[in-house]
Write a protein that holds these residues in place. Structure first.
Motif, PDB file in Angstrom:
ATOM      1  N   CYS A  22       0.814  -1.212   0.000  1.00 42.39           N
ATOM      2  CA  CYS A  22       0.000   0.000   0.000  1.00 42.39           C
ATOM      3  C   CYS A  22       0.850   1.265   0.000  1.00 42.39           C
ATOM      4  O   CYS A  22       0.468   2.265  -0.587  1.00 42.39           O
ATOM      5  N   GLY A  23       1.994   1.193   0.641  1.00 46.79           N
ATOM      6  CA  GLY A  23       2.837   2.378   0.716  1.00 46.79           C
ATOM      7  C   GLY A  23       3.529   2.704  -0.588  1.00 46.79           C
ATOM      8  O   GLY A  23       3.492   3.824  -1.062  1.00 46.79           O
ATOM      9  N   ALA A  24       4.151   1.723  -1.186  1.00 47.94           N
ATOM     10  CA  ALA A  24       4.972   1.986  -2.366  1.00 47.94           C
ATOM     11  C   ALA A  24       4.283   1.587  -3.670  1.00 47.94           C
ATOM     12  O   ALA A  24       4.171   2.391  -4.590  1.00 47.94           O
ATOM     13  N   VAL A  25       3.811   0.365  -3.720  1.00 46.22           N
ATOM     14  CA  VAL A  25       3.276  -0.155  -4.981  1.00 46.22           C
ATOM     15  C   VAL A  25       2.008   0.583  -5.402  1.00 46.22           C
ATOM     16  O   VAL A  25       1.895   1.033  -6.550  1.00 46.22           O
ATOM     17  N   VAL A  26       1.052   0.717  -4.506  1.00 39.97           N
ATOM     18  CA  VAL A  26      -0.209   1.380  -4.872  1.00 39.97           C
ATOM     19  C   VAL A  26       0.034   2.837  -5.252  1.00 39.97           C
ATOM     20  O   VAL A  26      -0.555   3.344  -6.209  1.00 39.97           O
ATOM     21  N   THR A  27       0.921   3.501  -4.541  1.00 39.76           N
ATOM     22  CA  THR A  27       1.230   4.893  -4.863  1.00 39.76           C
ATOM     23  C   THR A  27       1.809   5.007  -6.264  1.00 39.76           C
ATOM     24  O   THR A  27       1.379   5.847  -7.064  1.00 39.76           O
ATOM     25  N   ASN A  28       2.787   4.184  -6.576  1.00 42.19           N
ATOM     26  CA  ASN A  28       3.414   4.238  -7.895  1.00 42.19           C
ATOM     27  C   ASN A  28       2.473   3.779  -9.004  1.00 42.19           C
ATOM     28  O   ASN A  28       2.424   4.393 -10.066  1.00 42.19           O
ATOM     29  N   VAL A  29       1.747   2.712  -8.765  1.00 45.49           N
ATOM     30  CA  VAL A  29       0.818   2.212  -9.779  1.00 45.49           C
ATOM     31  C   VAL A  29      -0.258   3.247 -10.070  1.00 45.49           C
ATOM     32  O   VAL A  29      -0.580   3.513 -11.236  1.00 45.49           O
TER      33      VAL A  29
END
Length: 117
Positions: free
Chosen positions: A31-38
């Motif tokens: 949720c912190g990195a992947v969702v933000t970037n996606v």
């Protein structure tokens, strides 16, 4: 500000869903990195989706991210008649994700309490 509320609810629901499905370390990473970037890549915030076009643009248009950005852009430009068609996508995704999060959380709470007895 009102136009971005459905997007906020969508991301809250997505966080709740991730929290219901994953452990705390996985939630932080996903949720912190992947969702933000996606969401950044698929929303057209960092670059115009017209530049890539094709299948990538078609996939982006099926997801809520680009619609939330478009609704905010229309609100800023005062093009109010175009806001709701975009927000319907975001609201639809928010409702589906929120219902899924509630159902999964409820299932895990009931299932967890049965196994601990």
């Amino acid at each position: 500000m009102v136009v971005i509320i459905p997007s906020a609810i969508f991301f809250i629901a997505l966080g709740l869903l991730c929290g219901s499905l994953l452990n705390d370390k996985q939630v932080g990473g996903i949720c912190g990195a992947v969702v933000t970037n996606v969401s950044g890549w698929l929303s057209g915030i960092w670059f115009d989706l017209e530049l890539i076009g094709g299948t990538f643009k078609d996939i982006c248009n099926l997801l809520p991210f680009v619609h939330g950005v478009n609704a905010a852009k229309y609100a800023i430009h005062g093009d109010y008649s175009k806001i709701m068609p975009e927000l319907f996508w975001v609201i639809g995704y928010a409702v589906v994700i929120l219902v899924a999060a509630i159902l999964i959380f409820t299932y895990k709470m009931k299932n967890g309490s049965k196994t601990s007895n």
